[in-house]
Motif scaffolding. Structure first.
Motif, PDB file in Angstrom:
ATOM      1  N   ALA A 111       0.837  -1.201   0.000  1.00 47.43           N
ATOM      2  CA  ALA A 111       0.000   0.000   0.000  1.00 47.43           C
ATOM      3  C   ALA A 111       0.871   1.249   0.000  1.00 47.43           C
ATOM      4  N   THR A 112       0.370   2.274  -0.646  1.00 52.69           N
ATOM      5  CA  THR A 112       1.081   3.552  -0.652  1.00 52.69           C
ATOM      6  C   THR A 112       0.882   4.231   0.690  1.00 52.69           C
ATOM      7  N   GLU A 113       1.737   5.213   0.959  1.00 52.87           N
ATOM      8  CA  GLU A 113       1.623   5.922   2.235  1.00 52.87           C
ATOM      9  C   GLU A 113       0.283   6.631   2.359  1.00 52.87           C
ATOM     10  N   GLU A 114      -0.214   7.129   1.253  1.00 46.95           N
ATOM     11  CA  GLU A 114      -1.519   7.802   1.272  1.00 46.95           C
ATOM     12  C   GLU A 114      -2.639   6.819   1.599  1.00 46.95           C
ATOM     13  N   ALA A 115      -2.570   5.608   1.049  1.00 48.62           N
ATOM     14  CA  ALA A 115      -3.579   4.585   1.340  1.00 48.62           C
ATOM     15  C   ALA A 115      -3.501   4.161   2.803  1.00 48.62           C
ATOM     16  N   VAL A 116      -2.289   4.061   3.344  1.00 48.12           N
ATOM     17  CA  VAL A 116      -2.120   3.704   4.754  1.00 48.12           C
ATOM     18  C   VAL A 116      -2.730   4.793   5.635  1.00 48.12           C
ATOM     19  N   LEU A 117      -2.477   6.058   5.299  1.00 45.42           N
ATOM     20  CA  LEU A 117      -3.042   7.163   6.078  1.00 45.42           C
ATOM     21  C   LEU A 117      -4.564   7.161   6.030  1.00 45.42           C
ATOM     22  N   ARG A 118      -5.131   6.925   4.840  1.00 43.58           N
ATOM     23  CA  ARG A 118      -6.605   6.870   4.723  1.00 43.58           C
ATOM     24  C   ARG A 118      -7.165   5.728   5.567  1.00 43.58           C
ATOM     25  N   ARG A 119      -6.505   4.577   5.517  1.00 43.55           N
ATOM     26  CA  ARG A 119      -6.962   3.416   6.300  1.00 43.55           C
ATOM     27  C   ARG A 119      -6.883   3.711   7.793  1.00 43.55           C
ATOM     28  N   ARG A 120      -5.809   4.362   8.224  1.00 38.75           N
ATOM     29  CA  ARG A 120      -5.666   4.693   9.641  1.00 38.75           C
ATOM     30  C   ARG A 120      -6.682   5.733  10.079  1.00 38.75           C
ATOM     31  N   GLU A 121      -6.981   6.679   9.219  1.00 41.46           N
ATOM     32  CA  GLU A 121      -8.042   7.650   9.530  1.00 41.46           C
ATOM     33  C   GLU A 121      -9.374   6.933   9.719  1.00 41.46           C
ATOM     34  N   GLU A 122      -9.647   5.964   8.863  1.00 43.47           N
ATOM     35  CA  GLU A 122     -10.880   5.179   8.979  1.00 43.47           C
ATOM     36  C   GLU A 122     -10.887   4.379  10.280  1.00 43.47           C
ATOM     37  N   LEU A 123      -9.750   3.802  10.652  1.00 44.00           N
ATOM     38  CA  LEU A 123      -9.664   3.054  11.906  1.00 44.00           C
ATOM     39  C   LEU A 123      -9.941   3.961  13.102  1.00 44.00           C
ATOM     40  N   ILE A 124      -9.378   5.153  13.087  1.00 46.89           N
ATOM     41  CA  ILE A 124      -9.600   6.100  14.187  1.00 46.89           C
ATOM     42  C   ILE A 124     -11.068   6.498  14.250  1.00 46.89           C
ATOM     43  N   ARG A 125     -11.670   6.761  13.089  1.00 47.60           N
ATOM     44  CA  ARG A 125     -13.084   7.141  13.051  1.00 47.60           C
ATOM     45  C   ARG A 125     -13.961   6.025  13.616  1.00 47.60           C
ATOM     46  N   VAL A 126     -13.684   4.786  13.226  1.00 48.99           N
ATOM     47  CA  VAL A 126     -14.460   3.639  13.716  1.00 48.99           C
ATOM     48  C   VAL A 126     -14.298   3.495  15.227  1.00 48.99           C
TER      49      VAL A 126
END
Length: 184
Positions: A111-126
């Motif tokens: 995964a690209t760094e941007e995809a990792v950041l988006r995934r982590r943002e989603e994890l935090i939101r959840v």
């Protein structure tokens, strides 16, 4: 997030002290109720066996035991402690799932760094939404129990919230000014 970069905090702050305090008070009240109940049953027996006159102290001790249980029930100490433990376990489970997902995201090398950041943002939101749901559920349960306890207390005392004074009971009548008058 925690003290190390890229790793979430592993401990829930503030839950342990609150839980311990509620547990101690609840156990103290329940323990006192048990001991006072036992003493309330034994005192009349000992008094009768020794031809003493202290048998009436048994009633006082039983009343004190009942008072401990009523205090615990009305203020919801035992039930609050149990709800607190259940909520803390649910929060801990959500945090554990979050940590596992966080590490899994970190391990995905493709995964690209941007995809990792988006995934982590989603994890935090959840995690935040799940925490809010658990807190709302706990608050709703507490409010429901509190209202139930107030309703029980009002029914036992004959209090009518609509009129602002005790309801008319057996052997009573409402006078011309709306106040109760004893007719017995």
């Amino acid at each position: 997030m925690g003290g190390r970069r890229g790793r979430p905090r592993t401990r829930l702050p503030g839950t342990c002290a609150t839980r311990r305090c509620a547990a101690r008070i609840s156990r103290l009240l329940r323990g006192c109720a048990i001991l006072l109940g036992i003493a309330g049953g034994v005192v009349p027996l000992v008094s009768a066996a020794s031809a003493g006159s202290g048998a009436s102290w048994g009633y006082v001790l039983l009343a004190m035991a009942g008072g401990c249980l009523a205090f615990d029930h009305f203020f919801g100490l035992s039930s609050a402690w149990m709800r607190d433990i259940a909520t803390a376990q649910a929060l801990q489970r959500a945090l554990t799932e979050f940590r596992l997902d966080w590490v899994t995201t970190e391990l995905r090398t493709s995964a690209t760094e941007e995809a990792v950041l988006r995934r982590r943002e989603e994890l935090i939101r959840v995690l935040v939404l799940r925490t809010a749901e658990l807190v709302e559920a706990e608050t709703g349960e507490w409010l429901s129990e509190f209202r139930s306890n107030i309703g029980d207390l009002n029914r036992r005392n004959g209090w009518s919230p609509a009129t602002g004074h005790p309801s008319v009971g057996a052997g009573q009548s409402a006078g011309p000014d709306g106040k109760q008058a004893d007719i017995t």
